[in-house]
Design an enzyme around this catalytic site. Structure first.
Site, mmCIF file in Angstrom:
data_model
loop_
_atom_site.group_PDB
_atom_site.id
_atom_site.type_symbol
_atom_site.label_atom_id
_atom_site.label_comp_id
_atom_site.label_asym_id
_atom_site.label_seq_id
_atom_site.Cartn_x
_atom_site.Cartn_y
_atom_site.Cartn_z
ATOM 1 N N GLU A 277 0.832 -1.204 0.000
ATOM 2 C CA GLU A 277 0.000 0.000 0.000
ATOM 3 C C GLU A 277 0.872 1.262 0.000
ATOM 4 O O GLU A 277 0.552 2.256 -0.658
ATOM 5 C CB GLU A 277 -0.929 0.000 1.214
ATOM 6 C CG GLU A 277 -2.006 -1.075 1.175
ATOM 7 C CD GLU A 277 -2.923 -0.927 -0.023
ATOM 8 O OE1 GLU A 277 -3.420 0.191 -0.256
ATOM 9 O OE2 GLU A 277 -3.131 -1.928 -0.735
ATOM 10 N N TRP A 280 2.106 1.688 -3.508
ATOM 11 C CA TRP A 280 1.065 2.279 -4.360
ATOM 12 C C TRP A 280 1.095 3.795 -4.224
ATOM 13 O O TRP A 280 0.976 4.528 -5.225
ATOM 14 C CB TRP A 280 -0.319 1.764 -3.959
ATOM 15 C CG TRP A 280 -0.796 0.555 -4.689
ATOM 16 C CD1 TRP A 280 -0.917 -0.715 -4.190
ATOM 17 C CD2 TRP A 280 -1.246 0.481 -6.056
ATOM 18 N NE1 TRP A 280 -1.398 -1.558 -5.167
ATOM 19 C CE2 TRP A 280 -1.616 -0.857 -6.315
ATOM 20 C CE3 TRP A 280 -1.368 1.424 -7.079
ATOM 21 C CZ2 TRP A 280 -2.098 -1.266 -7.554
ATOM 22 C CZ3 TRP A 280 -1.845 1.014 -8.320
ATOM 23 C CH2 TRP A 280 -2.208 -0.321 -8.541
ATOM 24 N N TRP A 309 -20.398 11.353 -20.435
ATOM 25 C CA TRP A 309 -20.974 10.954 -19.154
ATOM 26 C C TRP A 309 -22.397 11.479 -19.021
ATOM 27 O O TRP A 309 -22.724 12.549 -19.533
ATOM 28 C CB TRP A 309 -20.116 11.495 -18.005
ATOM 29 C CG TRP A 309 -18.698 11.025 -18.032
ATOM 30 C CD1 TRP A 309 -17.607 11.716 -18.433
ATOM 31 C CD2 TRP A 309 -18.228 9.722 -17.653
ATOM 32 N NE1 TRP A 309 -16.463 10.949 -18.328
ATOM 33 C CE2 TRP A 309 -16.822 9.715 -17.851
ATOM 34 C CE3 TRP A 309 -18.840 8.572 -17.163
ATOM 35 C CZ2 TRP A 309 -16.033 8.600 -17.572
ATOM 36 C CZ3 TRP A 309 -18.050 7.459 -16.881
ATOM 37 C CH2 TRP A 309 -16.670 7.484 -17.091
ATOM 38 N N ASN A 344 -10.781 2.244 2.792
ATOM 39 C CA ASN A 344 -10.305 2.120 1.417
ATOM 40 C C ASN A 344 -11.176 1.194 0.568
ATOM 41 O O ASN A 344 -11.439 1.489 -0.602
ATOM 42 C CB ASN A 344 -8.857 1.626 1.387
ATOM 43 C CG ASN A 344 -8.272 1.677 -0.021
ATOM 44 O OD1 ASN A 344 -8.236 2.729 -0.640
ATOM 45 N ND2 ASN A 344 -7.858 0.534 -0.545
ATOM 46 N N TRP A 362 -15.923 10.758 -13.343
ATOM 47 C CA TRP A 362 -15.104 10.454 -12.169
ATOM 48 C C TRP A 362 -14.526 11.709 -11.530
ATOM 49 O O TRP A 362 -14.270 11.745 -10.319
ATOM 50 C CB TRP A 362 -13.963 9.502 -12.546
ATOM 51 C CG TRP A 362 -13.067 9.977 -13.667
ATOM 52 C CD1 TRP A 362 -13.236 9.757 -14.994
ATOM 53 C CD2 TRP A 362 -11.877 10.770 -13.541
ATOM 54 N NE1 TRP A 362 -12.227 10.354 -15.721
ATOM 55 C CE2 TRP A 362 -11.370 10.975 -14.854
ATOM 56 C CE3 TRP A 362 -11.181 11.303 -12.467
ATOM 57 C CZ2 TRP A 362 -10.215 11.707 -15.111
ATOM 58 C CZ3 TRP A 362 -10.022 12.035 -12.717
ATOM 59 C CH2 TRP A 362 -9.559 12.226 -14.027
ATOM 60 N N TRP A 385 -9.238 7.248 -8.143
ATOM 61 C CA TRP A 385 -10.445 7.503 -8.929
ATOM 62 C C TRP A 385 -10.284 7.034 -10.376
ATOM 63 O O TRP A 385 -11.205 6.444 -10.948
ATOM 64 C CB TRP A 385 -10.814 8.988 -8.873
ATOM 65 C CG TRP A 385 -11.720 9.248 -7.715
ATOM 66 C CD1 TRP A 385 -11.385 9.715 -6.478
ATOM 67 C CD2 TRP A 385 -13.133 8.994 -7.672
ATOM 68 N NE1 TRP A 385 -12.491 9.767 -5.663
ATOM 69 C CE2 TRP A 385 -13.572 9.338 -6.374
ATOM 70 C CE3 TRP A 385 -14.062 8.521 -8.592
ATOM 71 C CZ2 TRP A 385 -14.912 9.208 -5.980
ATOM 72 C CZ3 TRP A 385 -15.395 8.402 -8.209
ATOM 73 C CH2 TRP A 385 -15.799 8.739 -6.927
#
Length: 476
Positions: A277, A280, A309, A344, A362, A385
């Site tokens: 993590e 990341w 969208w 998360n 998004w 996202w």
């Protein structure tokens, strides 16, 4: 007045492992630390009020911590980034010989730092920006051909190889500081207090370090098993402190290594998963620097820029307020609204729901998260996202669409988390609570804004219009 060095603090609000502070001390001059609050720019960046409060409280705590070793931290109230140059010039005119600060990666921050560098250069004061946000600075974890990794797994492999060969060293806290007493220039005011909305978060450095130690000693062993269940205290609770630099990436990694040893490299262990993590977090910062278009809200996968969208504003409001009729989504959004934080696993569920059930851009969700999250971090938030929206680097395939009901059943099996934040469903059984709508007892709960099965098909149509279909269509 004798010469001195300025240490300009931003997102490195710590005494331990502070590279800018350490470099200033090595110069051998008295040191004055400075923090400039910029609420106008924070508002433009959609920084959550609770994060602003955490910043202000942490700066006040650090003032005391530096004073205890003879140091001084001037906390100033600014407005926007544009005012930083004038305030730092006014301080530097009192005898500064150099300025030290930690590098920041985003576009406006880079522009601000260039303006400060130019303004101080006119006084003959050099600026030294030290890249200490990541364990390995952006541009230093590259493929064998010298390219930036666009996929996480090979990035992680190379990152781990570098860590095993170099280790992780943290700088000590200064035992004593020699400082000078500066006067506030005309028109410069002391930093204002916050609203105490972040009071649930301790801000003393020693308390935060103890939280890190405690997690790595006692709870990281169960991290892999516990981390996906929002009703359990399975996460570290440190993300807000990493976001403003009360602890550094190096400190987190070094403490994890100290407490877990080789388990850090044993695939599937709690320590290895938590380290992943942290990697990341670094991956997204490396991507941000390599592809600055992301800071300008462009999708990483350019073909997805053509998506049209739906952007139904009523659906978006229902999502924001936790009134979608999908219990796990609503519980998660209410947690965010009430606490300034979201688990998360839930971040992935609600992001998938916004984009792939409601067909909403998004970027709407990305901005809303930043406006609420105490741990808001542009790189991590944007990366997360775009991953959920299937527009980013190493993103979830567009045909991977979370089923919010099965996600709820899997990760909140007894409905404990839902009951906590959607009390109108508290009396339902563990089975009923995930989808209460056939029941008369759900009369006081929001009706579903969309039918998931139909919405899923619509999303596939939207993506198929801009992409070549690849792989099997799946739903989780």
């Amino acid at each position: 007045m004798a010469g001195f060095s300025i240490v300009w603090l931003r997102n490195d609000l710590r005494c331990y492992d502070n590279a800018a502070l350490h470099a200033a001390l090595e110069l051998g001059l008295p040191v004055v630390a400075v923090f400039i609050a910029t609420p106008t720019t924070w508002l433009q960046h959609q920084m959550a009020p609770i994060k602003q409060d955490l910043l202000r409280r942490r700066v006040q705590a650090m003032q005391q911590e530096l004073a205890a070793v003879g140091g001084q931290l001037l906390a100033l109230e600014g407005g926007s980034y544009q005012q930083c140059s004038a305030q730092l010039v006014a301080l530097a005119k009192q005898g500064a010989q150099a300025l030290f600060a930690q590098t920041e990666y985003e576009v406006r921050e880079q522009q601000r730092d260039k303006a400060v560098t130019a303004a101080l250069a006119e006084l003959g004061v050099p600026c030294h920006f030290i890249d200490n946000q990541c364990r390995f600075a952006p541009g230093t974890v590259l493929s064998k051909t010298g390219d930036v990794y666009k996929v996480f797994t090979p990035f992680k492999k190379t990152w781990l190889q570098k860590l095993q060969s170099t280790g992780c060293y943290c700088l000590p806290k200064p035992k004593s500081l020699n400082t000078v007493s500066l006067k506030l220039p005309d028109g410069v005011t002391p930093m204002l207090d916050g609203d105490n909305s972040s009071a649930a978060y301790p801000v003393a450095e020693q308390q935060v370090l103890e939280m890190l130690r405690s997690f790595c000693r006692e709870r990281v062993l169960d991290y892999q098993q516990q981390r996906d269940f929002p009703a359990k205290p399975g996460t570290s609770g440190l993300s807000a402190y990493l976001a403003i630099g009360v602890i550094s990436a190096q400190q987190a990694i070094a403490r994890l290594q100290l407490e877990s040893g080789e388990q850090c490299y044993q695939e599937g262990s709690g320590a290895a998963v938590w380290l992943s993590e942290l990697i990341w977090r670094e991956f997204y910062k490396h991507i941000l620097v390599a592809y600055p278009k992301l800071i300008k809200h462009q999708p990483f996968q350019q073909d997805t820029a053509a998506i049209v969208w739906g952007n139904n504003s009523k659906w978006f409001d229902a999502w924001c307020q936790g009134q979608t009729g999908y219990p796990i989504v609503d519980a998660a959004m209410r947690q965010l609204n009430q606490t300034g934080w979201m688990h998360n696993r839930l971040r992935m569920i609600v992001a998938s729901f916004l984009v792939k059930d409601l067909q909403i851009d998004w970027r709407w969700g990305e901005a809303y998260f930043m406006s609420k999250l105490i741990d808001g971090d542009f790189a991590a938030n944007n990366g997360g996202w775009q991953w959920a929206a299937s527009t980013g680097t190493d993103a979830a395939p567009y045909f991977r669409i979370f089923n919010p009901v099965t996600q709820s059943e899997r990760f909140d099996p007894n409905g404990d988390f839902i009951r906590l934040f959607v009390p109108e469903l508290a009396a339902l059984s563990n089975k009923q609570i995930h989808w209460p709508h056939p029941l008369p007892m759900s009369v006081h709960y929001a009706k579903p804004v969309v039918d998931h099965a139909k919405a899923r098909l619509r999303t596939l149509e939207i993506f198929n219009a801009v992409k070549k279909p690849a792989g099997a269509i799946t739903s989780e």
